[in-house]
Structures are given as structure tokens and as C-alpha cells.
Write an enzyme that holds these catalytic residues in place. Structure first.
Site, PDB file in Angstrom:
ATOM      1  N   LYS A   1     -14.005 -58.709  42.587  1.00  0.00           N
ATOM      2  CA  LYS A   1     -13.834 -60.036  43.172  1.00  0.00           C
ATOM      3  C   LYS A   1     -15.135 -60.512  43.846  1.00  0.00           C
ATOM      4  O   LYS A   1     -16.066 -59.720  44.036  1.00  0.00           O
ATOM      5  CB  LYS A   1     -12.669 -59.985  44.172  1.00  0.00           C
ATOM      6  CG  LYS A   1     -11.322 -59.614  43.513  1.00  0.00           C
ATOM      7  CD  LYS A   1     -10.181 -59.726  44.512  1.00  0.00           C
ATOM      8  CE  LYS A   1      -8.852 -59.337  43.872  1.00  0.00           C
ATOM      9  NZ  LYS A   1      -7.710 -59.580  44.772  1.00  0.00           N
TER      10      LYS A   1
ATOM     11  N   PHE B   1       0.107 -67.498  50.291  1.00  0.00           N
ATOM     12  CA  PHE B   1      -1.329 -67.210  50.240  1.00  0.00           C
ATOM     13  C   PHE B   1      -2.006 -67.721  48.968  1.00  0.00           C
ATOM     14  O   PHE B   1      -3.213 -67.531  48.779  1.00  0.00           O
ATOM     15  CB  PHE B   1      -1.578 -65.695  50.389  1.00  0.00           C
ATOM     16  CG  PHE B   1      -0.875 -64.833  49.357  1.00  0.00           C
ATOM     17  CD1 PHE B   1      -1.399 -64.668  48.072  1.00  0.00           C
ATOM     18  CD2 PHE B   1       0.304 -64.169  49.671  1.00  0.00           C
ATOM     19  CE1 PHE B   1      -0.769 -63.873  47.138  1.00  0.00           C
ATOM     20  CE2 PHE B   1       0.956 -63.371  48.731  1.00  0.00           C
ATOM     21  CZ  PHE B   1       0.415 -63.220  47.461  1.00  0.00           C
TER      22      PHE B   1
ATOM     23  N   ARG C   1     -10.874 -49.797  47.769  1.00  0.00           N
ATOM     24  CA  ARG C   1     -10.548 -50.769  48.822  1.00  0.00           C
ATOM     25  C   ARG C   1     -10.794 -50.201  50.214  1.00  0.00           C
ATOM     26  O   ARG C   1     -11.246 -50.921  51.109  1.00  0.00           O
ATOM     27  CB  ARG C   1      -9.107 -51.262  48.651  1.00  0.00           C
ATOM     28  CG  ARG C   1      -9.000 -52.257  47.487  1.00  0.00           C
ATOM     29  CD  ARG C   1      -7.577 -52.527  47.142  1.00  0.00           C
ATOM     30  NE  ARG C   1      -7.405 -53.611  46.183  1.00  0.00           N
ATOM     31  CZ  ARG C   1      -6.341 -53.732  45.409  1.00  0.00           C
ATOM     32  NH1 ARG C   1      -5.363 -52.852  45.475  1.00  0.00           N
ATOM     33  NH2 ARG C   1      -6.241 -54.736  44.568  1.00  0.00           N
TER      34      ARG C   1
ATOM     35  N   ARG D   1      -5.248 -48.184  39.426  1.00  0.00           N
ATOM     36  CA  ARG D   1      -4.564 -48.506  40.692  1.00  0.00           C
ATOM     37  C   ARG D   1      -4.778 -47.402  41.731  1.00  0.00           C
ATOM     38  O   ARG D   1      -4.936 -47.669  42.919  1.00  0.00           O
ATOM     39  CB  ARG D   1      -3.084 -48.767  40.440  1.00  0.00           C
ATOM     40  CG  ARG D   1      -2.882 -50.068  39.647  1.00  0.00           C
ATOM     41  CD  ARG D   1      -1.441 -50.343  39.306  1.00  0.00           C
ATOM     42  NE  ARG D   1      -0.648 -50.666  40.472  1.00  0.00           N
ATOM     43  CZ  ARG D   1      -0.678 -51.846  41.110  1.00  0.00           C
ATOM     44  NH1 ARG D   1      -1.487 -52.794  40.688  1.00  0.00           N
ATOM     45  NH2 ARG D   1       0.080 -52.065  42.150  1.00  0.00           N
TER      46      ARG D   1
ATOM     47  N   ASN E   1     -10.192 -58.171  49.027  1.00  0.00           N
ATOM     48  CA  ASN E   1      -9.895 -56.753  48.796  1.00  0.00           C
ATOM     49  C   ASN E   1     -10.641 -56.177  47.589  1.00  0.00           C
ATOM     50  O   ASN E   1     -10.231 -55.179  47.012  1.00  0.00           O
ATOM     51  CB  ASN E   1      -8.380 -56.507  48.735  1.00  0.00           C
ATOM     52  CG  ASN E   1      -7.713 -57.136  47.532  1.00  0.00           C
ATOM     53  OD1 ASN E   1      -8.335 -57.919  46.817  1.00  0.00           O
ATOM     54  ND2 ASN E   1      -6.457 -56.797  47.298  1.00  0.00           N
TER      55      ASN E   1
ATOM     56  N   TYR F   1      -3.393 -66.167  38.385  1.00  0.00           N
ATOM     57  CA  TYR F   1      -2.469 -65.791  39.467  1.00  0.00           C
ATOM     58  C   TYR F   1      -1.179 -66.633  39.451  1.00  0.00           C
ATOM     59  O   TYR F   1      -0.515 -66.757  40.481  1.00  0.00           O
ATOM     60  CB  TYR F   1      -3.177 -65.932  40.817  1.00  0.00           C
ATOM     61  CG  TYR F   1      -4.084 -64.766  41.159  1.00  0.00           C
ATOM     62  CD1 TYR F   1      -3.594 -63.460  41.191  1.00  0.00           C
ATOM     63  CD2 TYR F   1      -5.431 -64.961  41.464  1.00  0.00           C
ATOM     64  CE1 TYR F   1      -4.413 -62.388  41.512  1.00  0.00           C
ATOM     65  CE2 TYR F   1      -6.261 -63.891  41.796  1.00  0.00           C
ATOM     66  CZ  TYR F   1      -5.744 -62.607  41.825  1.00  0.00           C
ATOM     67  OH  TYR F   1      -6.542 -61.551  42.157  1.00  0.00           O
TER      68      TYR F   1
ATOM     69  N   GLU G   1      -3.224 -60.455  31.203  1.00  0.00           N
ATOM     70  CA  GLU G   1      -4.484 -60.633  31.937  1.00  0.00           C
ATOM     71  C   GLU G   1      -5.702 -60.432  31.021  1.00  0.00           C
ATOM     72  O   GLU G   1      -6.684 -61.164  31.120  1.00  0.00           O
ATOM     73  CB  GLU G   1      -4.526 -59.666  33.119  1.00  0.00           C
ATOM     74  CG  GLU G   1      -3.492 -60.027  34.187  1.00  0.00           C
ATOM     75  CD  GLU G   1      -3.444 -59.050  35.347  1.00  0.00           C
ATOM     76  OE1 GLU G   1      -4.210 -58.061  35.346  1.00  0.00           O
ATOM     77  OE2 GLU G   1      -2.647 -59.296  36.276  1.00  0.00           O
TER      78      GLU G   1
ATOM     79  N   THR H   1      -3.147 -52.523  48.145  1.00  0.00           N
ATOM     80  CA  THR H   1      -3.592 -53.928  48.163  1.00  0.00           C
ATOM     81  C   THR H   1      -4.248 -54.279  49.496  1.00  0.00           C
ATOM     82  O   THR H   1      -5.293 -54.930  49.535  1.00  0.00           O
ATOM     83  CB  THR H   1      -2.381 -54.869  47.932  1.00  0.00           C
ATOM     84  OG1 THR H   1      -1.753 -54.479  46.713  1.00  0.00           O
ATOM     85  CG2 THR H   1      -2.807 -56.320  47.850  1.00  0.00           C
TER      86      THR H   1
ATOM     87  N   HIS I   1      -9.281 -56.197  41.619  1.00  0.00           N
ATOM     88  CA  HIS I   1      -7.931 -56.434  41.105  1.00  0.00           C
ATOM     89  C   HIS I   1      -7.708 -55.485  39.935  1.00  0.00           C
ATOM     90  O   HIS I   1      -8.637 -55.202  39.186  1.00  0.00           O
ATOM     91  CB  HIS I   1      -7.779 -57.881  40.603  1.00  0.00           C
ATOM     92  CG  HIS I   1      -6.519 -58.081  39.811  1.00  0.00           C
ATOM     93  ND1 HIS I   1      -5.313 -58.348  40.404  1.00  0.00           N
ATOM     94  CD2 HIS I   1      -6.274 -57.962  38.480  1.00  0.00           C
ATOM     95  CE1 HIS I   1      -4.381 -58.409  39.465  1.00  0.00           C
ATOM     96  NE2 HIS I   1      -4.936 -58.179  38.290  1.00  0.00           N
TER      97      HIS I   1
END
Ligand code: CMP
Length: 139
Positions: free
Chosen positions: A10, A58, A103, A86, A113, A50, A127, A92, A116
Site C-alpha cells: 500500500k 471506513f 504489519r 496472510r 497497514n 474494495y 482481485e 489487519t 493487502h
């Protein structure tokens, strides 16, 4: 089982200068880079990506953040790539992320964070196809 998943570094990860460190974690843990590009997302691309979160409080802030700077999009490939990615990312919310996760080590808060990762085979398929054409992914 060999699997593909979408990873995004990100805008905060790009800004912090940790692209290489994050890619190293993937490559050192059995995930191969099957596709990679750096882009500055349009609002439409971020909103579409998203879409499942469109009703969440949010959502607007998340989209603003995702278009605030460039991101690195990757297709990661390997055994159980979705779960493995993950695990490497951590929770998250970085405040809840385990020691040694991406993270925990690099993220600022639940919005900034850093990374993704797809959360299921269905979301991975959606995705990946949102950002990559078949010819952009190597076998
Ligand atoms: P990500 O895995 O990219 O999926 C949705 C993102 O929304 C999530 O990471 C967070 O960065 C962001 N987000 C912001 N606020 C929240 C929240 N309260 N709960 C869950 N996700 C949030």
C-alpha cells in the site's frame, strides 16, 4: 496445493521505502512473484477493488488512502499461497499482529497497514483479474 493470491504494498509501504524488505519476506518463505507492477490507482480502480466494503464506515477514508500514492501490485504463487501470505502479513490491525509479521514491523495503524492479501480463493480470483490480464502473469 499451488495457489495464487494478490498482494498489494500500500502507499504507506512504498513511502516508507520497504518494498524490497517485503518482497524478500515473500521470496524467502516459498512464495514466487508471478506478476508485479507499480501503479498509482485511480479512484475508480480502488473503489472497484474494495467494492465489498462499500457500506463500511471506513470505505471513503480507505479509498482516499489507497489513491494517495503509488502501490505495488503482485501475484504471489506457491503452496497455500493465500494462507501463507496472510500469515506473513499478520493481523489487519497491526496492534494485534504477531511479532515478526510485516504489519507488526512496518504498519502504522489499521488503515495504513502496509499490505493487502486476498482472503479466499474467490477473492484471489476476483482481485487478480481486477489488476492483471492473463498475459501479464508468468507460469
Ligand atoms: P485490507 O486487508 O486491505 O482490507 C480492507 C482494509 O480496510 C483493511 O485492510 C484496512 O486497511 C482497512 N480498514 C480501515 N479501517 C478498518 C476497520 N475498522 N476494520 C477493518 N478494516 C479496516
Amino acid at each position: 496445493m499451488a495457489e495464487r493470491t494478490l498482494s498489494i504494498i500500500k502507499p504507506d509501504g512504498v513511502e516508507k521505502g520497504v518494498i524490497g524488505k517485503i518482497v524478500d519476506r515473500f521470496e524467502s518463505n516459498g512464495l514466487k512473484i508471478a506478476a508485479m507492477k507499480m501503479v498509482h490507482l485511480s479512484r475508480k480502480e480502488a473503489e472497484g477493488f474494495y467494492y465489498v466494503h462499500r457500506e463500511r464506515p471506513f470505505f471513503a477514508s480507505l479509498v482516499d488512502f489507497m489513491v494517495s500514492g503509488p502501490v505495488v501490485l503482485m501475484v504471489l504463487e506457491g503452496n497455500n499461497a493465500i494462507a501463507k501470505n496472510r500469515e506473513l502479513m499478520g493481523a489487519t490491525n497491526p496492534a494485534n499482529a504477531d511479532k515478526g509479521t510485516i504489519r507488526k514491523d512496518f504498519a502504522t495503524d489499521i488503515e495504513r497497514n502496509t499490505v493487502h492479501g486476498s482472503d479466499s480463493p474467490e477473492s484471489a480470483a476476483f482481485e487478480i483479474s481486477h489488476f492483471f490480464s492473463a498475459t501479464e502473469i508468468v507460469n
